[in-house]
Design a protein around this motif. Structure first.
Motif, PDB file in Angstrom:
ATOM      1  N   ILE A  56      75.157 -15.074 -28.917  1.00  0.00           N
ATOM      2  CA  ILE A  56      75.743 -13.750 -29.090  1.00  0.00           C
ATOM      3  C   ILE A  56      75.156 -12.849 -28.009  1.00  0.00           C
ATOM      4  O   ILE A  56      73.982 -12.977 -27.663  1.00  0.00           O
ATOM      5  N   CYS A  67      83.956 -18.238 -30.907  1.00  0.00           N
ATOM      6  CA  CYS A  67      83.988 -18.940 -32.182  1.00  0.00           C
ATOM      7  C   CYS A  67      85.335 -19.620 -32.397  1.00  0.00           C
ATOM      8  O   CYS A  67      86.342 -19.238 -31.802  1.00  0.00           O
ATOM      9  N   GLU A  71      85.154 -20.226 -37.846  1.00  0.00           N
ATOM     10  CA  GLU A  71      83.991 -19.349 -37.613  1.00  0.00           C
ATOM     11  C   GLU A  71      84.416 -17.887 -37.577  1.00  0.00           C
ATOM     12  O   GLU A  71      83.719 -17.018 -38.113  1.00  0.00           O
ATOM     13  N   LEU A  72      85.569 -17.605 -36.992  1.00  0.00           N
ATOM     14  CA  LEU A  72      86.086 -16.235 -36.954  1.00  0.00           C
ATOM     15  C   LEU A  72      86.347 -15.721 -38.366  1.00  0.00           C
ATOM     16  O   LEU A  72      86.035 -14.569 -38.684  1.00  0.00           O
ATOM     17  N   ARG A  74      84.737 -16.578 -41.064  1.00  0.00           N
ATOM     18  CA  ARG A  74      83.427 -16.274 -41.663  1.00  0.00           C
ATOM     19  C   ARG A  74      82.865 -14.978 -41.090  1.00  0.00           C
ATOM     20  O   ARG A  74      82.286 -14.163 -41.816  1.00  0.00           O
ATOM     21  N   LEU A  75      83.048 -14.761 -39.790  1.00  0.00           N
ATOM     22  CA  LEU A  75      82.579 -13.525 -39.153  1.00  0.00           C
ATOM     23  C   LEU A  75      83.309 -12.317 -39.738  1.00  0.00           C
ATOM     24  O   LEU A  75      82.674 -11.305 -40.068  1.00  0.00           O
ATOM     25  N   LYS A  76      84.602 -12.416 -39.904  1.00  0.00           N
ATOM     26  CA  LYS A  76      85.383 -11.312 -40.497  1.00  0.00           C
ATOM     27  C   LYS A  76      84.891 -11.006 -41.906  1.00  0.00           C
ATOM     28  O   LYS A  76      84.803  -9.839 -42.299  1.00  0.00           O
ATOM     29  N   ALA A 119      75.258 -12.364 -38.238  1.00  0.00           N
ATOM     30  CA  ALA A 119      76.459 -12.859 -37.561  1.00  0.00           C
ATOM     31  C   ALA A 119      76.253 -14.295 -37.092  1.00  0.00           C
ATOM     32  O   ALA A 119      77.133 -15.141 -37.290  1.00  0.00           O
ATOM     33  N   THR A 123      78.442 -16.969 -39.201  1.00  0.00           N
ATOM     34  CA  THR A 123      79.521 -17.496 -38.362  1.00  0.00           C
ATOM     35  C   THR A 123      79.361 -18.985 -38.107  1.00  0.00           C
ATOM     36  O   THR A 123      80.311 -19.757 -38.227  1.00  0.00           O
ATOM     37  N   TYR A 124      78.137 -19.382 -37.754  1.00  0.00           N
ATOM     38  CA  TYR A 124      77.903 -20.770 -37.355  1.00  0.00           C
ATOM     39  C   TYR A 124      77.267 -21.617 -38.456  1.00  0.00           C
ATOM     40  O   TYR A 124      76.846 -22.738 -38.201  1.00  0.00           O
TER      41      TYR A 124
END
Length: 137
Positions: A56, A67, A71-72, A74-76, A119, A123-124
């Motif tokens: 990041i 991502c 992953e996107l 999960r980030l959202k 994040a 995300t990961y």
């Protein structure tokens, strides 16, 4: 900054906050945080051509990361915990799998450090004790 890696939540948040402050004080182009290859799911650091580790970057009140679609998602989902952060732009280059995401984040260094840690972890899908490195300030 006197140290460049950390492997527990409190130490990572402190490290990331210190990196944000160093970045701001130095007026550097950006700061980069990378997950240790040993802790990144699906990464074989001993492979001849290993996959890139999760990372990041932060610059000009904006986080930047790459991502996959999962992953996107999960980030959202994480953004509801950080109302000071919002997705500014999602780019999907033809030559790349996944997306590059830019998140506007206007807050103090401590809160930005918390966001960077969460994040990366959310995300990961990293374990609580993942090690991260500040590789550029």
């Amino acid at each position: 900054m006197t140290r460049f890696d950390a492997a527990d939540t409190g130490a990572r948040c402190k490290l990331f906050a210190e990196a944000v402050l160093a970045h701001r004080n130095r007026g550097s182009q950006f700061l980069t945080i990378e997950v240790d290859a040993e802790d990144a799911p699906g990464i074989d650091p001993d492979a001849d051509d290993p996959e890139p580790v999760p990372w990041i970057q932060f610059a000009d009140e904006t986080f930047n990361l790459d991502c996959s679609d999962a992953e996107l998602d999960r980030l959202k989902g994480l953004l509801s915990e950080f109302p000071e952060c919002r997705i500014e732009k999602i780019e999907r280059p033809d030559e790349a799998e996944g997306a590059n995401v830019r998140i506007t984040a206007r807050s103090d260094a401590n809160r930005l450090g918390q966001f960077a840690d969460r994040a990366l972890q959310a995300t990961y899908e990293l374990d609580d004790d993942y090690r991260a490195w500040v590789t550029q300030v």
